[in-house]
Enzyme design. Structure first.
Site, short mmCIF file in Angstrom:
data_model
loop_
_atom_site.label_atom_id
_atom_site.label_comp_id
_atom_site.label_asym_id
_atom_site.label_seq_id
_atom_site.Cartn_x
_atom_site.Cartn_y
_atom_site.Cartn_z
CD GLU A 99 -2.58 -1.14 2.66
OE1 GLU A 99 -3.38 -2.05 2.83
OE2 GLU A 99 -2.40 -0.23 3.48
CB CYS A 112 2.27 7.06 3.90
SG CYS A 112 2.53 5.84 5.18
CB CYS A 119 5.38 -5.88 9.26
SG CYS A 119 6.49 -4.94 10.35
CB CYS A 123 3.05 -3.20 16.50
SG CYS A 123 4.82 -2.88 16.35
CB CYS A 126 0.36 -2.25 13.59
SG CYS A 126 0.78 -2.02 11.84
CB CYS A 349 -0.69 0.72 8.87
SG CYS A 349 0.84 0.02 8.37
#
Ligand code: SAH
Length: 374
Positions: A99, A112, A119, A123, A126, A349
């Site tokens: 994205e 961004c 990832c 977290c 997120c 995100c």
């Protein structure tokens, strides 16, 4: 638009730095100045067709065309929010998706950019953290996002003061300091004054706190730094940013103090997501002010952006305001509250990518059902 396909064996020319272009043209038997010419076509003019490189001979253009492509990542979806935010889901040459988001504000326009497919950090608040890491993005795929955004916003050839895209933040999917070399190489091209030309101050690398890489980031990239702090005790931070178990708050803040070039004119931005009842008490605000006292800092208070299935709730507005008041007054530092943007287009995100995967899964299930019925 772009013509890159998985079956295209040609390599992207975008993403090559100065040294790589020079080596390539030396190998092709070209004179030294060729690298400078092509650099300018790629990064100052943003051409997407070798035919546009009019100061190169036709045979040389043809040789380039045989080996290389100028394609950008493919656009899967482009969503425009009522607030002007634009979000893209992009497809890379191998079919993976990432994205990218453009956020216009009164005084700037920020892109961004993603650094990884998925990832590893998990977290808790997120959404990308719920997706597994697939791979690092290459320099072409990182820089390609910036170039594609310039294409879509019509920025090439526009005078600097007329540009809409003024800032880059490495705050998309992924942890940029786990993909250091590729992020560095892409940003060095984006910050090169003879090309895309973003100033180092207008490029921000955001890290969850990969302490051993922070000094190198300062030395070798030299852009602004943002740190996703999000908590004021190791206990809470271990829970919401698990990387903290490896690099606890004290070590992280020491690395910030040592960040090359940190001084008052160039503060470190600390990101702090406001999670109701988790990290938003008055005591947290006081601790935050104390922790950051001797670091030139700015705190970005980010109202939590919820996603389907998330375990947290955004702190109430009054709570965020009180928290801001304490941090600003006791810490003597700016503590702006980030206005949530693009909520109607799932700009938080990782959300768009998950939606796309769900769709694909639904497609697959339907096809499987049809196949077994047949
Ligand atoms: N891995 C890097 C960069 C990607 S995340 C980092 O951790 O800094 C970019 C920023 O968005 C981080 O501060 C992250 O904590 C924040 N963020 C992620 N999900 C969020 C959500 N749902 N609401 C608000 N902020 C979020």
């Amino acid at each position: 638009m772009s013509t890159s396909t998985a079956s295209d064996a040609r390599q992207p020319l975008v993403g090559l730095g100065r040294a790589e272009l020079s080596a390539l043209f030396a190998e092709m038997g070209e004179p030294k100045f060729r690298a400078k010419q092509v650099w300018s076509w790629l990064y100052a003019h943003g051409v997407t067709d070798f035919e546009a490189m009019t100061n190169l001979s036709k045979p040389f253009r043809a040789r380039l065309q045989d080996r290389f492509t100028l394609a950008r990542p493919d656009i899967v979806t482009e969503l425009a929010s009522t607030d002007g935010t634009i979000k893209w889901l992009l497809r890379l040459p191998d079919g993976n998706e990432v994205e990218m988001v453009f956020i216009p504000e009164e005084d700037r326009g920020t892109l961004c950019v993603s650094s990884q497919v998925g990832c590893t950090l998990t977290c808790k608040f997120c959404h990308t953290g719920t997706q597994r890491l697939v791979r690092n993005l290459g320099p072409y795929e990182i820089l390609g996002q910036v170039m594609l955004a310039r294409d879509r916003l019509g920025e090439w050839g526009r005078k600097e003061e007329k540009r809409r895209l003024t800032n880059i933040v490495m705050m998309g999917m992924g942890e940029p300091l786990y993909n250091f070399e590729n992020v560095r190489d892409a940003l060095l091209v984006a910050m090169d004054g003879d090309g895309i030309g973003f100033s180092k101050r207008k490029v921000t690398l955001s890290t969850a706190g990969v302490v051993p890489m922070m000094e190198r980031a300062g030395d070798e990239i030299g852009c602004s730094l943002a740190v996703s702090l999000h908590a004021t005790t190791d206990e809470v931070r271990n829970e919401i940013v698990p990387l903290n178990k490896k690099y606890p708050i004290a070590e992280l803040l020491d690395a910030c103090r040592r960040y090359p070039g940190v001084h008052n004119a160039r503060r470190i931005t600390f990101e702090y997501v406001m999670l109701d009842g988790v990290n938003d008490s008055d005591a947290d605000a006081r601790r935050l002010a104390r922790l950051l006292k001797d670091i030139p800092s700015k705190v970005n208070l980010i109202p939590f952006n919820p996603w389907p299935g998330s375990a947290y709730v955004r702190s109430p507005d009054e709570r965020i305001l009180k928290f801001q008041d304490i941090v600003a007054n006791e810490g003597l530092m700016p503590a702006p509250i980030r206005r949530p943007r693009g909520e109607d287009i799932m700009a938080a995100c990782g959300q768009l990518k998950s939606a796309s995967q769900k769709l694909k899964r639904a497609d697959r299930d339907r096809l499987a059902a049809e196949a077994s019925a047949a």
